[in-house]
Scaffold this active site. Structure first.
Site, PDB file in Angstrom:
ATOM      1  N   HIS A 309       0.857  -1.186   0.000  1.00  0.00           N
ATOM      2  CA  HIS A 309       0.000   0.000   0.000  1.00  0.00           C
ATOM      3  C   HIS A 309       0.884   1.223   0.000  1.00  0.00           C
ATOM      4  O   HIS A 309       1.932   1.227   0.654  1.00  0.00           O
ATOM      5  CB  HIS A 309      -0.912   0.008   1.241  1.00  0.00           C
ATOM      6  CG  HIS A 309      -2.050   0.943   1.111  1.00  0.00           C
ATOM      7  ND1 HIS A 309      -1.932   2.286   1.401  1.00  0.00           N
ATOM      8  CD2 HIS A 309      -3.318   0.751   0.686  1.00  0.00           C
ATOM      9  CE1 HIS A 309      -3.091   2.868   1.169  1.00  0.00           C
ATOM     10  NE2 HIS A 309      -3.952   1.971   0.730  1.00  0.00           N
ATOM     11  N   ASP A 366      -7.972  -5.277   0.060  1.00  0.00           N
ATOM     12  CA  ASP A 366      -8.499  -6.129  -1.005  1.00  0.00           C
ATOM     13  C   ASP A 366      -8.114  -7.594  -0.864  1.00  0.00           C
ATOM     14  O   ASP A 366      -8.612  -8.433  -1.598  1.00  0.00           O
ATOM     15  CB  ASP A 366      -8.011  -5.611  -2.367  1.00  0.00           C
ATOM     16  CG  ASP A 366      -8.700  -4.316  -2.732  1.00  0.00           C
ATOM     17  OD1 ASP A 366      -9.877  -4.173  -2.366  1.00  0.00           O
ATOM     18  OD2 ASP A 366      -8.068  -3.460  -3.363  1.00  0.00           O
TER      19      ASP A 366
HETATM   20  N1  ACO Z   1       4.173  -7.566  -4.931  1.00  0.00           N
HETATM   21  C1  ACO Z   1       5.508  -7.555  -5.124  1.00  0.00           C
HETATM   22  N2  ACO Z   1       6.289  -6.482  -4.950  1.00  0.00           N
HETATM   23  C2  ACO Z   1       5.681  -5.344  -4.560  1.00  0.00           C
HETATM   24  C3  ACO Z   1       4.282  -5.271  -4.343  1.00  0.00           C
HETATM   25  C4  ACO Z   1       3.524  -6.451  -4.529  1.00  0.00           C
HETATM   26  N3  ACO Z   1       2.207  -6.455  -4.332  1.00  0.00           N
HETATM   27  N4  ACO Z   1       3.956  -4.025  -3.973  1.00  0.00           N
HETATM   28  C5  ACO Z   1       5.096  -3.316  -3.961  1.00  0.00           C
HETATM   29  N5  ACO Z   1       6.140  -4.124  -4.307  1.00  0.00           N
HETATM   30  C6  ACO Z   1       7.569  -3.749  -4.343  1.00  0.00           C
HETATM   31  C7  ACO Z   1       7.905  -2.928  -5.565  1.00  0.00           C
HETATM   32  O1  ACO Z   1       8.317  -3.740  -6.636  1.00  0.00           O
HETATM   33  C8  ACO Z   1       9.016  -2.058  -5.035  1.00  0.00           C
HETATM   34  O2  ACO Z   1      10.192  -2.841  -4.978  1.00  0.00           O
HETATM   35  P1  ACO Z   1      11.646  -2.166  -5.207  1.00  0.00           P
HETATM   36  O3  ACO Z   1      11.806  -1.179  -4.084  1.00  0.00           O
HETATM   37  O4  ACO Z   1      12.579  -3.300  -5.163  1.00  0.00           O
HETATM   38  O5  ACO Z   1      11.584  -1.499  -6.549  1.00  0.00           O
HETATM   39  C9  ACO Z   1       8.609  -1.771  -3.585  1.00  0.00           C
HETATM   40  O6  ACO Z   1       7.799  -2.909  -3.213  1.00  0.00           O
HETATM   41  C10 ACO Z   1       7.798  -0.490  -3.413  1.00  0.00           C
HETATM   42  O7  ACO Z   1       6.697  -0.553  -4.318  1.00  0.00           O
HETATM   43  P2  ACO Z   1       6.073   0.695  -5.068  1.00  0.00           P
HETATM   44  O8  ACO Z   1       5.440   0.215  -6.319  1.00  0.00           O
HETATM   45  O9  ACO Z   1       7.106   1.767  -5.153  1.00  0.00           O
HETATM   46  O10 ACO Z   1       4.991   1.143  -4.025  1.00  0.00           O
HETATM   47  P3  ACO Z   1       3.791   2.092  -4.323  1.00  0.00           P
HETATM   48  O11 ACO Z   1       3.484   2.788  -3.068  1.00  0.00           O
HETATM   49  O12 ACO Z   1       4.057   2.939  -5.530  1.00  0.00           O
HETATM   50  O13 ACO Z   1       2.596   1.102  -4.753  1.00  0.00           O
HETATM   51  C11 ACO Z   1       0.768  -0.370  -4.626  1.00  0.00           C
HETATM   52  C12 ACO Z   1       1.585   0.712  -3.888  1.00  0.00           C
HETATM   53  C13 ACO Z   1       0.346   0.136  -5.991  1.00  0.00           C
HETATM   54  C14 ACO Z   1      -0.486  -0.653  -3.816  1.00  0.00           C
HETATM   55  C15 ACO Z   1       1.630  -1.652  -4.755  1.00  0.00           C
HETATM   56  O14 ACO Z   1       2.005  -2.124  -3.483  1.00  0.00           O
HETATM   57  C16 ACO Z   1       0.934  -2.731  -5.558  1.00  0.00           C
HETATM   58  O15 ACO Z   1       1.025  -2.737  -6.781  1.00  0.00           O
HETATM   59  N6  ACO Z   1       0.198  -3.689  -4.879  1.00  0.00           N
HETATM   60  C17 ACO Z   1      -0.526  -4.702  -5.577  1.00  0.00           C
HETATM   61  C18 ACO Z   1      -1.851  -4.139  -6.057  1.00  0.00           C
HETATM   62  C19 ACO Z   1      -2.843  -3.915  -4.936  1.00  0.00           C
HETATM   63  O16 ACO Z   1      -3.042  -4.754  -4.081  1.00  0.00           O
HETATM   64  N7  ACO Z   1      -3.490  -2.729  -4.964  1.00  0.00           N
HETATM   65  C20 ACO Z   1      -4.521  -2.358  -3.999  1.00  0.00           C
HETATM   66  C21 ACO Z   1      -4.041  -1.285  -3.084  1.00  0.00           C
HETATM   67  S1  ACO Z   1      -5.303  -0.924  -1.871  1.00  0.00           S
HETATM   68  C22 ACO Z   1      -6.400   0.038  -2.726  1.00  0.00           C
HETATM   69  O17 ACO Z   1      -6.080   0.772  -3.609  1.00  0.00           O
HETATM   70  C23 ACO Z   1      -7.780  -0.090  -2.381  1.00  0.00           C
END
Ligand code: ACO
Length: 431
Positions: A309, A366
């Protein structure tokens, strides 16, 4: 003395006011940055940007706190109901008995969905994604209520449009579901509460729109889910709502844009993506390792859906409540869904894995919600529509707060241009 922040640039030293929120969060007010210094800020994904001040929702991602109008989400999930929470978000205070009754009545007696909207919905292929239908039909509602499109809606018109939208979006969701199943529309039933009525409108198989016994456990579970989804401060869809509404676009168009933003799998669409992922793991034999490895592989776009998140770097308090509700609902309904065990196992495995631990990736709202929706009989492609119904009062509250603020301005970020600077037009034949 009020605090300031100092910025040192080659052209000199500048001071900017520090703004402090009621929960102690601090921001540097840079509204005069460009006029004073010629600089702008650059913040990819807006992770450090406060786009507004707001009294609606507070969350602390480090501590896992979420409050609507100051009231902890845990208390609201346990003691309140979705309509009361909607009132709270939109009007800024808990309603008294009379106010609650009147608000509920207004939603129940709101105008039926116009026949034209039913016709639009029926033109969609039965396998169309319901989120596209919801966005289109919500925008289309604007055509049926020209009197509600004023640039500056009066309080009296706001009093009309808000409960009307709450009632009509429920009808829209159920109308498309029925269309997709080649079934006739079921009209609202004013004797039922919001969630029971939704279930009746979705699943009523009786003739003449006879009220069917709605399992209170199902209605109660749905109510809690909608409360948990009702607002989440300046997330992608709420920010889209504020962005669109800031141009003084009408509320139908504004909410339609919020629906589009929510559809994406990195936002609300994750609830559908989670269950698809869990099903894929189940079909694959139930082993998590392959999927965890895929999620960790930087060359693979796959992410563990329902994990991570932007703001919560500890745990998502909504996920805690939902996980518990998931056990209760499945037990009450006598459903044994293998996917629940897979979800729990996957969560336990991920929370031990250094990749997820180091990045502070926890289950989000979710991760478990889809399992409950499925237990309630809601098809996978409708999960994000359920999120729409839950988030609607939050979007309305954010929009209302913005348009009623004397500080409101059209939202218009800037950029740092990095493209070609000496381009020249070349005749087509010479390219
Ligand atoms: N699986 C694997 N790796 C992940 C995940 C995941 N679900 N989420 C983040 N990471 C990793 C990224 O690859 C990144 O790694 P790095 O530092 O080695 O490059 C690090 O964790 C940080 O991730 P970001 O993408 O920079 O985090 P951001 O805050 O931009 O994204 C998000 C948040 C979009 C929710 C992300 O965690 C994600 O894509 N999750 C999966 C989708 C999801 O569940 N979305 C629902 C969110 S709740 C809502 O909106 C109601």
């Amino acid at each position: 003395m009020s605090k300031t922040a100092k910025l040192i640039l080659e052209s000199g030293e500048y001071e900017f006011p520090v703004i402090e929120g009621t929960e102690g969060e601090k921001a540097i007010d840079i509204s005069k940055l460009r006029s004073d210094t010629g600089y702008i800020t650059l913040d990819n994904g807006y992770g450090n940007t406060g786009s507004c001040t707001s009294d609606v929702t507070f969350l602390n991602g480090e501590k896992g706190i979420l409050k609507y109008r100051g009231i902890p989400i845990e208390q609201l999930a346990e003691k309140s109901n979705f309509i009361e929470v909607s009132y709270l978000l939109i009007n800024g205070k808990l309603p008294n008995e009379g106010e609650l009754k009147s608000f509920e009545e207004k939603i129940k007696s709101a105008k039926e969905l116009p026949e034209g909207i039913h016709n639009i919905i029926k033109q969609f292929p039965r396998d169309a994604h319901p989120m596209g239908v919801m966005a289109a039909a919500t925008a289309a509602l604007s055509g049926f209520y020209p009197e509600l499109l004023d640039q500056d809606l009066s309080d009296e018109k706001k009093e009309r449009i808000i409960p009307q939208l709450l009632g009509q979006m429920k009808a829209m969701a159920t109308a498309f579901y029925r269309h997709s199943r080649e079934k006739g529309f079921v009209k609202k039933n004013a004797s039922l509460d919001y969630c029971s009525d939704f279930i009746n409108m979705m699943f009523n198989e009786g003739e003449d729109n006879l009220e069917q016994a709605v399992d209170p456990a199902v209605a109660q579970a749905l109510d809690v889910l909608l409360i948990l989804h009702a607002d989440h401060e300046q997330n992608c869809s709420a920010s889209s709502v504020r962005m669109i509404g800031s141009s003084k676009a009408n509320l139908f168009a504004t909410i339609s844009g919020g629906i589009d933003a929510l559809w994406g799998p990195l936002h609300g669409g994750a609830n559908q993506a989670v269950i698809e992922m869990l099903d894929a793991i189940n079909k694959d034999g139930g082993g998590y390792k392959k999927f965890l490895d895929k999620a960790k592989d930087k060359d693979d776009p796959f992410r563990l859906m329902g994990f991570g998140h932007r703001v919560y770097k500890n745990f998502d308090p909504r996920a805690k409540i939902i996980k518990k509700a998931c056990d209760t609902v499945l037990e009450k309904l006598g459903i044994d869904d293998p996917v629940l065990d897979i979800a729990k196992g996957l969560e336990a495995e991920a929370l031990k894995d250094p990749y997820f631990v180091e990045r502070k990736l926890y289950p989000n709202v979710d991760f478990y919600s889809g399992i409950i929706y499925r237990a309630l009989g809601i098809p996978t492609n409708m999960f994000t529509v359920m999120f729409v119904l839950g988030r609607l009062p939050g979007w309305i509250a954010q929009w209302k707060e913005m348009i009623e603020s004397p500080a409101m301005k059209i939202c218009r970020p800037r950029q740092i241009f990095t493209g070609e600077t000496k381009g020249e037009y070349i005749e087509l034949k010479k390219r």
